[in-house]
Design a protein around this motif. Structure first.
Motif, PDB file in Angstrom:
ATOM      1  N   VAL A   4     -10.962  -1.300   1.870  1.00  0.00           N
ATOM      2  CA  VAL A   4     -10.594  -0.861   0.511  1.00  0.00           C
ATOM      3  C   VAL A   4      -9.868  -2.023  -0.161  1.00  0.00           C
ATOM      4  O   VAL A   4      -8.883  -2.531   0.373  1.00  0.00           O
ATOM      5  CB  VAL A   4      -9.670   0.372   0.568  1.00  0.00           C
ATOM      6  N   VAL A   9      -2.813  -0.867  -2.733  1.00  0.00           N
ATOM      7  CA  VAL A   9      -3.777   0.233  -2.680  1.00  0.00           C
ATOM      8  C   VAL A   9      -3.011   1.556  -2.622  1.00  0.00           C
ATOM      9  O   VAL A   9      -1.954   1.633  -2.001  1.00  0.00           O
ATOM     10  CB  VAL A   9      -4.651   0.063  -1.423  1.00  0.00           C
ATOM     11  N   SER A  24      -7.302  -3.076   4.253  1.00  0.00           N
ATOM     12  CA  SER A  24      -7.070  -2.887   2.820  1.00  0.00           C
ATOM     13  C   SER A  24      -6.484  -4.139   2.203  1.00  0.00           C
ATOM     14  O   SER A  24      -5.842  -4.952   2.871  1.00  0.00           O
ATOM     15  CB  SER A  24      -6.146  -1.703   2.579  1.00  0.00           C
ATOM     16  N   ASN A  27       0.850  -1.194   0.000  1.00  0.00           N
ATOM     17  CA  ASN A  27       0.000   0.000   0.000  1.00  0.00           C
ATOM     18  C   ASN A  27       0.885   1.243   0.000  1.00  0.00           C
ATOM     19  O   ASN A  27       2.003   1.226   0.542  1.00  0.00           O
ATOM     20  CB  ASN A  27      -0.862   0.041   1.264  1.00  0.00           C
TER      21      ASN A  27
END
Lengths: 269, 269, 269
Positions: free
Chosen positions: C118, C104, C100, C86
């Motif tokens: 997410v 991301v 997540s 991420n």
């Protein structure tokens, strides 16, 4: 690990865990952030920033047989701003003032002009020609053999395809002429030619050539009007051709498109 | 950092900054590029190439409570070519001659057959069955519980969905039969069955089953003709079923589909 | 490399090759996996897990001139589960119980509420407000200036746009009200307001506001019925508003939406 053959300029910053292989040239004032891998035969010109864990000079397919990296040079122009985790293959050249988002892939045999921007997660599949001042937003997919001329705008999740009868070996790229705008999540079918100042609407599936200054929308995309009919919702003023209204980052930023283009013509004459 | 329990074959290359955890088997002639993380219980078969910074044997959800990796083996078949920054979870198996692009994600409880190719940024969500000689291009999203049979082609940005009434807990995967072709940026709705040799057009939203050898296009997708009506623009010859015209990388590459299939049948009898 | 100024709590795990820069606070029971880069002014609250090679506190544009990271703090709430790779910029705050997927991107000036999820490859472009209990699946693109209220569901490859006349400098974000559902691969045009409990069908191109409890489908999207008309294929029961049927991960999980909301109201009075 920096290979002793590396040719490194003045005032270069190389952060921890960077790997620099044989025959690499890094010019003055370059900054290479943590964990980048710079493979053989890469040339990074002055003032460029290479974001963390980017891989430059990535292997072409011919590496995988004997695990020897053949001669496939990569040139990154001056003042590039490449964000984290980009992968850029060999046999590619990128002119000055390139900017990219995160996790971009650019494959082999690609030529990219000056002042081009490519957004996060975009994927340029190789064997592409991209002009000057082209702006691609996030997650744009540029199929092999695409030709994009100057000052083209491509918005998120646009796909340029190339195979008219998939699967096949006869790829025919898309051509996009200067000043065209391709809106979010549209897909352009193989061999389609989008002409100067045309506007492709969001979500369109473009199956046929789009004429100069025409707007197309829908699936399949149909011509709806001239770009000159589109007004700004708030001001009521004409918006397109956009070069008369939008200047940010463009060479006519300090002036006006018409004045700038006249000056260019005078210089060229 | 290589855990002492690792079982490493002959002629294995392990580049810098690779982490190999407990109970890992790496067979002969494997090449592991810079910065890979091979977590517990991964088995990489002979001749495979693991691209820079790939993570194999990634944690399932049960890791995050006590931070202990449970037994979730991952098997990578012989002669894999996995490009950079792939993430492949445990409880998955991939047969021989797998090839992947960059930044691919393959989650748990997935079975992948022989000679499968998966493009850059594709995301296989887990609990999927994928047959032999399946080719997925870039940025394909395979939802949980998808079933893809042999010799299927899936083009960029295709999405296989699974939730008929989102959000819900009753996921119903898509089924794609052998030799079907799913063109760029189409989306297949939950539970849809696409039958043998069918062709889904670019950008379609497929809401109902597609019959054998049918072409569907549009949103919502509608049947337009038999695949046998589609001609090559230049030669005028029939293109589909594609197996009669396209051989590259297929087991009938050196011969012809009809000859090859007869030979197979003779061997099987 | 851990900067001596780092303020590190009890029972913190930091795996190999992690870089922690100046003025970082890591609370108790945090786990930071291999190769993360925690840039300046990041605060990770207790119990969080940071997946391998994530980059927290990523540089804003003002870094690239003088290569000095200005003060742009990032706060990650308690019990985050951030998977691998991420990238989260500074000037952003994420409340407790965030989860997540992989790869991301979350850019600057973004506020994310509690219990938000997410998915893999999603890209939140910055200057966004995201409420509590919002769930985004894989590869969702949230354009700058988007406002997403509480309990919203967004499915794969949804795009929230913001530029009515691209390219322009006047961005107008999308607004999505509570309990709305945005299905796979739909695109929401700039400034569109999707109201409470509305449902956008898969592949839609939404050009106008969507009223409360309405279903829209197609390109351009058209209203087809009330969400209350949609039945479960198997049980024949009404599915929407979904909060009456779906509880997993929601605050009414142990009870029922109507009972829970009454209790909330009593507490608030």
């Amino acid at each position: 690990m920096i290979h002793p053959s590396a040719n490194i300029g003045k005032n270069v910053t190389i952060k921890d865990d960077v790997i620099i292989c044989e025959n690499v040239t890094i010019e003055d004032n370059v900054y290479i952030d943590y964990g980048c891998i710079i493979r053989e035969n890469v040339h990074i010109k002055k003032g460029s920033f290479i974001g963390a864990r980017s891989i430059l000079g990535e292997y072409l397919f011919d590496f995988y047989g004997d695990k020897v990296n053949k001669l496939h040079p990569l040139v990154i122009g001056e003042n590039a701003l490449i964000r984290t985790e980009n992968i850029i293959y060999g046999d590619t050249s990128i002119a000055n003032n390139f900017q990219s988002g995160h996790k971009v892939t650019i494959r082999e045999h690609t030529t990219i002009g000056r002042n081009v921007r490519v957004g996060t997660l975009s994927d340029i599949q190789g064997y592409c020609e991209i002009g000057n001042y082209v702006s691609m937003h996030s997650n744009v997919h540029v199929g092999q053999k695409s030709k994009i001329k100057d000052y083209v705008w491509i918005f998120p999740y646009v796909i340029l395809t190339n195979d008219p009868t998939p699967p096949s070996n006869e790829l025919i790229g898309v051509t996009i002429d200067s000043f065209a705008v391709i809106s979010t999540r549209s897909v352009i079918l193989p061999g389609v030619h989008i002409k100067e100042d045309a506007l492709v609407g969001a979500g369109a599936v473009v199956t046929k050539d789009v004429q100069k200054e025409m707007v197309v929308v829908g699936n399949p995309a149909k011509e709806v009007c001239s770009v000159r009919k589109i007004k700004n919702k708030f001001t009521g003023e004409a918006v397109y051709p956009w070069r008369n209204n939008f200047k940010k980052g463009m060479p006519w930023e300090a002036s006006d498109f018409e004045i700038w283009i006249q000056e260019i013509k005078i210089i060229e004459e």
